[in-house]
Design a protein around this motif. Structure first.
Motif, mmCIF file in Angstrom:
data_model
loop_
_atom_site.group_PDB
_atom_site.id
_atom_site.type_symbol
_atom_site.label_atom_id
_atom_site.label_comp_id
_atom_site.label_asym_id
_atom_site.label_seq_id
_atom_site.Cartn_x
_atom_site.Cartn_y
_atom_site.Cartn_z
ATOM 1 N N SER A 290 0.757 -1.236 0.128
ATOM 2 C CA SER A 290 0.026 -0.259 0.332
ATOM 3 C C SER A 290 0.793 0.912 -0.257
ATOM 4 N N TYR A 291 1.746 0.915 0.509
ATOM 5 C CA TYR A 291 3.151 2.764 0.610
ATOM 6 C C TYR A 291 3.567 2.726 -0.389
ATOM 7 N N ALA A 296 4.936 6.105 -5.197
ATOM 8 C CA ALA A 296 6.005 5.583 -5.759
ATOM 9 C C ALA A 296 5.333 6.829 -6.938
ATOM 10 N N ASP A 297 6.212 7.914 -7.781
ATOM 11 C CA ASP A 297 6.657 8.912 -8.222
ATOM 12 C C ASP A 297 6.506 8.765 -9.474
ATOM 13 N N LYS A 314 -5.678 4.013 -10.439
ATOM 14 C CA LYS A 314 -5.602 5.828 -10.172
ATOM 15 C C LYS A 314 -6.599 4.706 -8.334
ATOM 16 N N GLY A 315 -7.178 6.428 -7.955
ATOM 17 C CA GLY A 315 -8.000 6.312 -7.068
ATOM 18 C C GLY A 315 -6.836 6.200 -5.078
ATOM 19 N N LYS A 316 -7.556 5.900 -5.067
ATOM 20 C CA LYS A 316 -6.706 5.339 -3.198
ATOM 21 C C LYS A 316 -6.065 5.106 -3.361
ATOM 22 N N THR A 317 -5.231 3.812 -3.559
ATOM 23 C CA THR A 317 -4.275 2.450 -4.175
ATOM 24 C C THR A 317 -2.857 3.001 -4.884
ATOM 25 N N ILE A 385 11.153 2.905 2.839
ATOM 26 C CA ILE A 385 10.343 1.152 2.528
ATOM 27 C C ILE A 385 10.553 0.461 3.362
ATOM 28 N N ALA A 386 11.832 0.614 3.227
ATOM 29 C CA ALA A 386 12.457 -0.582 4.215
ATOM 30 C C ALA A 386 11.760 -0.760 5.774
ATOM 31 N N GLU A 387 11.870 0.538 6.007
ATOM 32 C CA GLU A 387 11.644 0.635 7.259
ATOM 33 C C GLU A 387 9.750 0.126 7.241
ATOM 34 N N ARG A 388 8.877 0.311 6.505
ATOM 35 C CA ARG A 388 7.511 -0.019 6.147
ATOM 36 C C ARG A 388 7.767 -0.753 6.444
ATOM 37 N N LYS A 389 8.968 -2.143 5.901
ATOM 38 C CA LYS A 389 8.373 -3.935 5.239
ATOM 39 C C LYS A 389 8.999 -4.508 5.812
#
Ligand code: FYN
Ligand code: ADP
Length: 601
Positions: A290-291, A296-297, A314-317, A385-389
């Motif tokens: 989700s993150y 991502a750009d 598109k959308g919230k995802t 990313i690493a932290e969340r992962k």
């Protein structure tokens, strides 16, 4: 019409020899071939050695002859399962999987699998016998009368009919090319009953066959498209690569890994791309999906479509404010189909070509532009990313370490996770709702094309067809993780698994119903609720009925023991893994797709 005249009428215009056959007095001494043999020879000439099917009128003798000619003929109990087997064999091998059925109902049963193959971009050919054209076209009521070609057309990538023995070579060649070239898909080949027995001169028959040269030609991307993609990638602050099952299909694993590692960009594997790089790879962002999608750009899609599985881009995802809002990402899309770009949102850098050629062109351009100095993505992106992962992985590890009574999805799948880790070459077939979703996120894959699941449609019923084909094609151990509901769609094929003595271990995560087994009939009537099955069902007895091994597991320890034994023995095994009947949510992780009435009684 007698047979000789019939043959002449059918094959005469296409082959001088057939006409000659009717006219000569010493026809008996002429070496003849027939439709049966020409079809077999044409398939074999093109390296196709296996047929998945179900015998009956008018193809029974064909299955016998194919086996006699050295082909592997795997007979199923229902055509849909044979079709699913053919489809996944195509995905695994790059050769179109062949499904052979009888006419009308058999054809229709196979057609679901053909449509699913087309949807998933799997190369497959459904070959169905059909009834007499003259009667079908005048709708005079033939045995299993149906205009199969017309029905197949909208559901297949291509559909052909062969009327003359002399055209079999062309028919098979066209079917093979259509199935595997460009975006792969399902092809229907209609073979009327009369074709099988048509005779023609053997030498002319041999000459009429075609060995397809370069059936899936490389499609080289244009250099300016490669540069455009590269420039966009270089400009990214928070780049992401999404690997789809097209990338897995392409069998260009080393280059894909090189591209991911060279660029240092985090990647997200779609379900059937798990294992293309090992799920334990440090650049995998699967555990923080989700993150990365929202943040991502620049996103590079490699053989993945922006369909429902990616929330249409598109959308919230994707960090959009509302349901259909664009999240602001720029997309690079590598795909063999030029029509795929812009199907849902703007694709800023379409890269059209086969994935092997596109990825190697990108790698070459990176090396010539930047050499060893390609700048890795900004550290703050990688660190975030690493932290969340790692947080999510730790949370998952904690959940998996629990040993609740009764067993639940997590504690059962913790066992499967260990078993796959110890047996990375095993194929994992997976279907269900919760049984699918939990397996996808809990069970790491280590090798490409080992995870075979419900795919683009999220379809139930692929289980035993995929399991049989995976075992036949790879010779490896197959582990099928099945929801109890999903298993029901193809469960009779455990007989097929036993008949061919395949190393398939089916694990049924049994919670007594669709999603779970706790619904009650609100009327208090005698029928159970629509989502509830027989409680305490012993699916293991089904396997025992056919001489396989049945096991009943109520704890992770019992499940582990039975799975290890199945792998050691390579015996057909079915483990009835009893899990908490309250475990599971309605529709798994896609509850939002299942409308609920807001009206209270
Ligand atoms: C993933 N996740 C993990 C891990 N892997 N956490 C810890 N450890 C590991 N190894 C996290 C991931 O970051 C997500 O959390 C969450 O687990 C779910 O991951 P998943 O499954 O990849 O993502 P999600 O949101 O379910 O994916 C959407 C989807 C998927 C639509 C692509 O659900 C899908 O393929 N569905 C198919 C459904 C289907 O076909 N069903 C059959 C019909 S059922 P967050 O990052 O916090 O989101 C009929 O009823
Ligand atoms: P996923 O469900 O994993 O996201 P999809 O089935 O949606 O994957 O997407 C697969 C994509 O890969 C399709 O758009 C298809 O055209 C593409 N594809 C399949 N094979 C190749 C190939 N060899 N080269 C390039 N693209 C391919």
């Amino acid at each position: 019409m007698d047979t000789a005249t019939d043959t002449k009428a059918a094959a005469g215009t296409a082959s001088e020899n057939a006409g000659h056959l009717g006219a000569t007095t010493d026809a008996q001494s002429q070496e003849l071939t027939d439709g049966f043999h020409l079809i077999i020879d044409a398939l074999k000439l093109n390296g196709i050695d296996t047929i998945f099917g179900l015998p009956g009128i008018p193809i029974t003798d064909f299955t016998r002859k194919a086996q006699a000619e050295g082909m592997r003929v795997i007979s199923f109990r229902h055509e849909q399962n044979a079709g699913n087997a053919a489809a996944i064999a195509g995905f695994m091998t790059h050769k179109p999987g062949i499904c052979l059925t009888v006419s009308a109902p058999g054809f229709l049963n196979g057609l679901t699998a053909l449509a699913n193959a087309t949807t998933n971009c799997f190369p497959m050919i459904l070959i169905s016998g059909s009834s007499e054209r003259e009667i079908v076209d005048l709708q005079q009521g033939d045995y299993e009368e149906m205009d199969q070609l017309a029905i197949a057309k909208p559901l297949a990538k291509a559909a052909f009919r062969v009327l003359h023995a002399a055209d079999i070579g062309v028919g098979i060649a066209r079917a093979i090319r259509a199935a595997v070239s460009g975006r792969p898909g399902g092809v229907y080949l209609d073979l009327p009953a009369k074709l099988f027995g048509q005779t023609m001169d053997a030498e002319a028959g041999r000459k009429s066959l075609i060995k397809v040269v370069d059936p899936a030609p490389r499609q080289i991307p244009a250099q300016d498209a490669v540069q455009r993609a590269l420039e966009l990638l270089k400009s990214a602050k928070r780049p992401l690569i999404v690997l789809g099952k097209g990338a897995a299909y392409a069998q260009t694993d080393a280059d894909i890994r090189a591209l991911v590692e060279k660029t240092g960009i985090p990647y997200l594997p779609m379900s059937m791309a798990k294992g293309l790089l090992p799920d334990t790879h440090e650049q995998s962002a699967a555990a923080t999906r989700s993150y990365v999608l929202a943040e991502a750009d620049v996103v590079m899609l490699v053989g993945a479509r922006l369909n429902w599985l990616l929330s249409h881009g598109k959308g919230k995802t994707w960090g959009g404010k509302a349901h259909k809002d664009w999240g602001g990402q720029k997309f690079i899309q590598i795909d063999i189909s030029p029509q795929e770009a812009d199907s849902n949102v703007r694709i800023d850098a379409p890269l059209v070509g086969d994935i092997g050629s596109c990825v190697s062109a990108l790698l070459a351009a990176i090396n010539s532009n930047a050499g060893p100095n390609w700048a890795k993505p900004p550290a703050d992106w990688l660190t975030a990313i690493a932290e969340r992962k790692h947080k999510n992985l730790a949370k998952m590890a904690e959940t998996l370490a629990r040993d609740p009574t009764p067993m639940n999805f997590h504690s059962a799948l913790a066992v499967v996770r260990d078993i796959i880790k110890a047996n990375p070459d095993a194929c994992l077939v997976n279907e269900g709702a919760n049984a699918l979703d939990f397996t996808r996120s809990i069970v790491d894959m280590y090798r490409p094309r080992k995870r075979l699941d419900v795919g683009t449609w999220g379809v139930m019923g692929i289980g035993m067809g995929f399991a049989v084909a995976a075992a036949v094609v790879s010779g490896e151990q197959v582990i099928a993780i099945e929801g109890d509901s999903a298993f029901g769609f193809s469960g009779m094929e455990v007989e097929t698994v036993c008949r061919y003595n395949l190393p398939v271990c089916v694990v049924i995560l049994n919670n007594n119903g669709v999603y779970r087994g706790t619904d009650v009939n609100p009327t208090g009537g005698p029928d159970v609720a629509p989502t509830v099955f027989v409680k305490g069902a012993r699916y293991d007895k089904l396997m025992e009925a056919f001489g396989g091994v049945g096991a009943h597991a109520t704890t992770p320890a019992e499940l582990r023991k039975s799975m290890e034994e199945a792998i050691r023995s390579r015996q057909p095994t079915l483990i009835n893994a009893v899990i908490d009947e309250t475990a599971g949510t309605e529709s798994g992780r896609i509850t939002s797709l299942n409308p609920q009435s807001a009206k209270k009684k």
